[in-house]
Design a protein around this motif. Structure first.
Motif, PDB file in Angstrom:
ATOM      1  N   GLN A  37       0.851  -1.177   0.000  1.00  0.00           N
ATOM      2  CA  GLN A  37       0.000   0.000   0.000  1.00  0.00           C
ATOM      3  C   GLN A  37       0.893   1.235   0.000  1.00  0.00           C
ATOM      4  N   MET A  38       0.532   2.174  -0.831  1.00  0.00           N
ATOM      5  CA  MET A  38       1.237   3.444  -0.870  1.00  0.00           C
ATOM      6  C   MET A  38       0.192   4.534  -0.669  1.00  0.00           C
ATOM      7  N   ILE A  39       0.506   5.501   0.177  1.00  0.00           N
ATOM      8  CA  ILE A  39      -0.416   6.616   0.389  1.00  0.00           C
ATOM      9  C   ILE A  39       0.093   7.801  -0.413  1.00  0.00           C
ATOM     10  N   ARG A  40      -0.712   8.249  -1.376  1.00  0.00           N
ATOM     11  CA  ARG A  40      -0.337   9.409  -2.185  1.00  0.00           C
ATOM     12  C   ARG A  40      -0.464  10.684  -1.359  1.00  0.00           C
ATOM     13  N   SER A  41       0.099  11.764  -1.851  1.00  0.00           N
ATOM     14  CA  SER A  41       0.058  13.041  -1.132  1.00  0.00           C
ATOM     15  C   SER A  41      -1.366  13.558  -0.940  1.00  0.00           C
ATOM     16  N   ASP A  42      -2.316  13.093  -1.769  1.00  0.00           N
ATOM     17  CA  ASP A  42      -3.713  13.501  -1.606  1.00  0.00           C
ATOM     18  C   ASP A  42      -4.489  12.584  -0.665  1.00  0.00           C
ATOM     19  N   GLY A  43      -3.798  11.637  -0.042  1.00  0.00           N
ATOM     20  CA  GLY A  43      -4.434  10.748   0.932  1.00  0.00           C
ATOM     21  C   GLY A  43      -5.052   9.491   0.353  1.00  0.00           C
ATOM     22  N   VAL A  44      -4.994   9.312  -0.966  1.00  0.00           N
ATOM     23  CA  VAL A  44      -5.550   8.123  -1.597  1.00  0.00           C
ATOM     24  C   VAL A  44      -4.563   6.965  -1.443  1.00  0.00           C
ATOM     25  N   PHE A  45      -5.079   5.803  -1.043  1.00  0.00           N
ATOM     26  CA  PHE A  45      -4.272   4.596  -0.935  1.00  0.00           C
ATOM     27  C   PHE A  45      -4.225   3.911  -2.304  1.00  0.00           C
ATOM     28  N   VAL A  46      -3.036   3.586  -2.761  1.00  0.00           N
ATOM     29  CA  VAL A  46      -2.840   2.779  -3.962  1.00  0.00           C
ATOM     30  C   VAL A  46      -2.419   1.403  -3.465  1.00  0.00           C
ATOM     31  N   VAL A  47      -3.192   0.380  -3.800  1.00  0.00           N
ATOM     32  CA  VAL A  47      -2.952  -0.955  -3.261  1.00  0.00           C
ATOM     33  C   VAL A  47      -2.658  -1.946  -4.378  1.00  0.00           C
ATOM     34  N   TYR A  61      -1.763 -12.924  -4.889  1.00  0.00           N
ATOM     35  CA  TYR A  61      -2.089 -14.067  -4.048  1.00  0.00           C
ATOM     36  C   TYR A  61      -2.583 -15.226  -4.889  1.00  0.00           C
ATOM     37  N   MET A  62      -2.794 -16.351  -4.245  1.00  0.00           N
ATOM     38  CA  MET A  62      -3.285 -17.563  -4.894  1.00  0.00           C
ATOM     39  C   MET A  62      -4.614 -17.959  -4.242  1.00  0.00           C
ATOM     40  N   ILE A  63      -5.502 -18.418  -5.089  1.00  0.00           N
ATOM     41  CA  ILE A  63      -6.746 -18.987  -4.589  1.00  0.00           C
ATOM     42  C   ILE A  63      -6.828 -20.432  -5.068  1.00  0.00           C
ATOM     43  N   THR A  64      -7.622 -21.204  -4.372  1.00  0.00           N
ATOM     44  CA  THR A  64      -7.863 -22.582  -4.800  1.00  0.00           C
ATOM     45  C   THR A  64      -9.365 -22.767  -4.962  1.00  0.00           C
ATOM     46  N   THR A  65      -9.730 -23.493  -5.990  1.00  0.00           N
ATOM     47  CA  THR A  65     -11.136 -23.748  -6.259  1.00  0.00           C
ATOM     48  C   THR A  65     -11.615 -24.947  -5.450  1.00  0.00           C
ATOM     49  N   ASP A  66     -12.899 -25.186  -5.475  1.00  0.00           N
ATOM     50  CA  ASP A  66     -13.461 -26.331  -4.763  1.00  0.00           C
ATOM     51  C   ASP A  66     -12.910 -27.663  -5.279  1.00  0.00           C
ATOM     52  N   ASP A  67     -12.466 -27.666  -6.556  1.00  0.00           N
ATOM     53  CA  ASP A  67     -11.888 -28.899  -7.114  1.00  0.00           C
ATOM     54  C   ASP A  67     -10.353 -28.838  -7.148  1.00  0.00           C
ATOM     55  N   ASN A  68      -9.774 -28.017  -6.260  1.00  0.00           N
ATOM     56  CA  ASN A  68      -8.325 -27.955  -6.007  1.00  0.00           C
ATOM     57  C   ASN A  68      -7.476 -27.458  -7.176  1.00  0.00           C
ATOM     58  N   VAL A  69      -8.005 -26.550  -7.975  1.00  0.00           N
ATOM     59  CA  VAL A  69      -7.219 -25.897  -9.026  1.00  0.00           C
ATOM     60  C   VAL A  69      -6.674 -24.599  -8.450  1.00  0.00           C
ATOM     61  N   LEU A  70      -5.363 -24.371  -8.632  1.00  0.00           N
ATOM     62  CA  LEU A  70      -4.728 -23.145  -8.145  1.00  0.00           C
ATOM     63  C   LEU A  70      -4.831 -22.052  -9.198  1.00  0.00           C
ATOM     64  N   ILE A  71      -5.209 -20.856  -8.760  1.00  0.00           N
ATOM     65  CA  ILE A  71      -5.338 -19.701  -9.651  1.00  0.00           C
ATOM     66  C   ILE A  71      -4.596 -18.541  -9.012  1.00  0.00           C
ATOM     67  N   SER A  72      -3.738 -17.911  -9.802  1.00  0.00           N
ATOM     68  CA  SER A  72      -2.978 -16.746  -9.351  1.00  0.00           C
ATOM     69  C   SER A  72      -3.796 -15.484  -9.612  1.00  0.00           C
ATOM     70  N   VAL A  73      -3.708 -14.517  -8.686  1.00  0.00           N
ATOM     71  CA  VAL A  73      -4.452 -13.268  -8.810  1.00  0.00           C
ATOM     72  C   VAL A  73      -3.506 -12.091  -8.588  1.00  0.00           C
ATOM     73  N   VAL A  74      -3.591 -11.096  -9.473  1.00  0.00           N
ATOM     74  CA  VAL A  74      -2.941  -9.804  -9.259  1.00  0.00           C
ATOM     75  C   VAL A  74      -4.068  -8.786  -9.222  1.00  0.00           C
ATOM     76  N   ASN A  75      -4.173  -8.079  -8.113  1.00  0.00           N
ATOM     77  CA  ASN A  75      -5.300  -7.174  -7.878  1.00  0.00           C
ATOM     78  C   ASN A  75      -4.754  -5.809  -7.474  1.00  0.00           C
ATOM     79  N   ARG A  76      -5.096  -4.777  -8.253  1.00  0.00           N
ATOM     80  CA  ARG A  76      -4.633  -3.411  -7.984  1.00  0.00           C
ATOM     81  C   ARG A  76      -5.843  -2.510  -7.796  1.00  0.00           C
ATOM     82  N   GLY A  77      -5.708  -1.528  -6.908  1.00  0.00           N
ATOM     83  CA  GLY A  77      -6.859  -0.667  -6.687  1.00  0.00           C
ATOM     84  C   GLY A  77      -6.552   0.626  -5.973  1.00  0.00           C
ATOM     85  N   LEU A  78      -7.634   1.359  -5.707  1.00  0.00           N
ATOM     86  CA  LEU A  78      -7.592   2.638  -5.014  1.00  0.00           C
ATOM     87  C   LEU A  78      -8.595   2.632  -3.870  1.00  0.00           C
TER      88      LEU A  78
END
Length: 105
Positions: free
Chosen positions: A9-19, A23-40
């Motif tokens: 997490q980075m806090i910009r000078s205007d107070g907005v968090f850039v995140v 991470y990895m998730i697993t499905t009910d049938d044990n398949v691994l899925i990689s996730v890259v998630n960016r946001g504000l």
């Protein structure tokens, strides 16, 4: 969500968090899925102070949106996840972030 990966997490000078979270998730049938998630994440100073203290804050009191990319095995029933972007609405809980993903057609 598996206990691997990390986030920043980075806090910009205007107070907005850039995140960014990876991470990895697993499905009910044990398949691994990689996730890259960016946001504000942004809120009034008073609401942000409550979030920083770990208090529960209703999601309507702040803005928290993400864009995610998934990487699933090409030979799996989840391979189609690799071909789209997903927007997310997120909520900050004291011990976790909860993200609701929606595919962009």
């Amino acid at each position: 969500v598996l206990p691997v990966g990390g986030d920043s997490q980075m806090i910009r000078s205007d107070g907005v968090f850039v995140v960014e979270a990876r991470y990895m998730i697993t499905t009910d049938d044990n398949v691994l899925i990689s996730v890259v998630n960016r946001g504000l994440r942004r809120a009034s100073p008073a609401v942000m102070a409550r979030l920083m203290k770990g208090e529960h804050v209703a999601r309507e009191e702040y803005y928290f949106r993400t864009v995610a990319q998934f990487e699933a095995p090409l030979n799996s029933q989840y391979a189609e996840l690799n071909n789209s972007l997903y927007v997310g609405t997120a909520e900050r809980e004291p011990a976790a972030a909860i993200v609701h993903f929606y595919g962009v057609l």
